[in-house]
Design a protein around this motif. Sequence first.
Motif, short mmCIF file in Angstrom:
data_model
loop_
_atom_site.label_atom_id
_atom_site.label_comp_id
_atom_site.label_asym_id
_atom_site.label_seq_id
_atom_site.Cartn_x
_atom_site.Cartn_y
_atom_site.Cartn_z
N ILE A 146 0.86 -1.18 0.00
CA ILE A 146 0.00 0.00 0.00
C ILE A 146 0.90 1.23 0.00
CG2 ILE A 146 -1.79 1.29 1.22
CD1 ILE A 146 -2.63 -1.37 2.51
N ALA A 164 -5.96 1.28 1.92
CA ALA A 164 -5.69 0.80 3.28
C ALA A 164 -5.86 -0.71 3.33
CB ALA A 164 -6.61 1.47 4.29
N ASP A 199 -2.92 1.83 7.37
CA ASP A 199 -2.35 2.48 6.20
C ASP A 199 -0.86 2.72 6.44
OD1 ASP A 199 -2.17 4.68 7.88
OD2 ASP A 199 -3.80 5.79 6.91
N GLU A 200 -0.26 3.62 5.71
CA GLU A 200 1.18 3.82 5.80
C GLU A 200 1.62 4.34 7.16
OE1 GLU A 200 3.12 5.79 2.50
OE2 GLU A 200 1.31 5.58 1.30
#
Length: 799
Positions: free
Chosen positions: A532, A573, A587-588
């Motif tokens: 992602i 996500a 997510d990141e």
Amino acid sequence: MRYNAFISYRHSEFDSFVAENIHKKLENFKLPAYVRKKTGLKKNCIERVFRDTEELALADNLSDELYEALDESDYLIAICTPRYAESQWCMKEIAYFLKKHDKDHVLLVLAEGEPDDSFPKSLRYEETVTVDEKGNTIIHRIETEPLAADARGENKRKVLQAINTVVVKLCAQMFDLNYDDLRQRKRKQKIRRLVTIFGSITAAITVVAIMSIIMLVKISKQKETISEQYDEIQDRYAGSMAAVSDQLIRIGRRKDAIYALRSVLKDESDINTCNSSAVKALYRALGVYEISDYCMPKCVYEMDGVPFMSTVSFDGKYVCACDSVSLKVFDAENGNIVKNVECDKFVMGMPNWAVFAGSEAVIYYDDEKMIYDSFTEDKTFEITGINQRNTVLQDPDGNVTVISTDKGLAGIGSNGEVLYETDLYKYMDEEYLFQDMICSEGNIAVSYGNFYDYMIFVVDALNGNVIYTSSGKGSSNIVKGLYSGVLYTVKSGYNDKMQKVELNIKATDYRTGTTVWNRTMYDLAIYNIAVIGERVFIYNNNTIVGMNVSDGEKRNTYYLEKDIVDSFIDNGALKSINRDGEIYYTDEYLCYDYTDLSFLITPASKLSKAMHANGDMFYQFEQANYIVRYSKENDTTLTATEYTESFDMYATNLAYEAFDKMNINPRLMSESFYSDDGKLVFALYSNNVAKLYNASDMVELNSFDADEIMYVDIKYLECAGCYVLSSPYRSYFLNDSYEIVCETDRVVDEKDGKMIMLSRLGQFYTASYVDYPELIKRADIYLDGHVTREEIKQKYNIK
């Protein structure tokens, strides 16, 4: 000394309140003479009930008095709350009672919480022990349904009302009678008595006219009392259907939930005369006024037995599921069966046992034969010419079904034609065993190995051409990811020097054959990999590790509380679903519980599988013979709007001085304010009880347990013709009795006959008031003739 029942409960304030009232009502219960005559029962009441009024001392065993009372009791009545399930003493009482009594002599009263949290585990499961062919002892746990009655309520007044019904149910069980008969016969007995009295009066009216008038007045009053009692019973029943509705939605049966509410909410009724809890539940079940990014149960796919396998077509239009004797394909939109295959030779337990071929056919195994079956055309045949070695079926883009065969891989088109068979064993020895296979970007990555070596291939899914090969030493090197031309593999082994399980993660550009990065980690099992943005996530059932895509450097580690059954990438996500149906968002930069932002009503049953397709989620519940589709849903009658005017986020029309006349300490209240028209006063007390007063004389109009820790205003809405109580983010519509009948997003204003609302996502929108007739109309359109199954009606007492 013999006891009819032993009441087991936790000695907390609320639990004791429920136990004491059930005790009193049980010992005051009288069996109607009509019932005794018909059944031949000699006993007409509950003679003696044991309830320990003292908290147990901290000792290893129960007191001798309790042991003796348990021995001498015919039934054990457990007052179940989350606190009760945590009490070791209460569990000891049940365990000791079951040594000398059957489980059907334990009656449960659900006073607070949900069954999973409040019922003792020993009564929720039945354990059987078997021994397999190797001599290993295997314990099988089967979920059971204990005998239970529901006494839950929004406050103590509602609980007391529910207890009346609970006591009748308990007595019906203890007298071995049918609950409905006992309830109806009590009412019929009263009516029959009135008819008898009326007949006597009619006979005597020629003798004494004055006496007849007196008796007629008495009869009128008695009939009025009976009518009031009947109305009260109906109101209680309607309130119970509100709780049933929530339970049904939590297990995905939304249509059944709305059907239950419609059974008690009549067309000709008025919102002010209906049970407020039932009306509120119907607004919520239909998603009226909702514009937030929520999922609701959208469709149920009914099977004959518990499915052991299920899958969804790539376009999300069809659902395929298999139980022990049949395969069914459903229209995902309406749940209609479009294909039903009955067979008693299905190969159960195979991974990916059936798969969609394109979007209009399925490929499945029947008695070890591979069958192509179109459910849009009358075309069914056996696929021949290839010998499958494994039952792994993958369809990367909905065009080609890829199968692991005894030679390598084979591709089957959406029409059932064998497009190719690629011989991968010409690159390796026959002892190499298939390990894993993944599909992405129109390519297949597959790994093989023996005890000493491994081989990895990347193959074009459309034509079977080999794009990349790799080999090396080691018994295991499994393919786990294929993203943007990079192949991610995982090799595991034991590091003798460090005394740890060693995990080697490698990223390879398979187009050039160059290594992007290579990282080693310890004591971590990997089930899957997802990429992602700038992160590659490696994860198992309870741990997620984030690494840089560019160099594999470790950035984040997240530990999840419960085991994950499925993960998928959605809107940038990684969303992970655990066995309780809860969703975690990664997510990141962060990982958090996304459940409350995903569901208006959170699923409550345990999951055996979760799937994701075309933006929808499909939940398969443990021991349930159906699958549920959850879809994001908004009220289509709402319209987004611009709203630039300011509105209050805190109460400003304060009314603490109104309580001076009542000599109420203002410190007992956390909030108090007037309605916008000055006619009402609202107060939120420190014990979380909310009250409404008439501003002119401070007479209390209603009270209820508050759902919020802060409220900001009460408005009278002309377009709705009622008052609306608001917190900073939610609003509550009140009927003429000042009971809550609808919960919505925050109502901030009204203009041009419409309400202006603020969603949880920060959007303003306009909404027309949905009155009671419109609410009933929406329910009937949604049901569209749906009739709940008889077994569901009986289980939840739906009429």
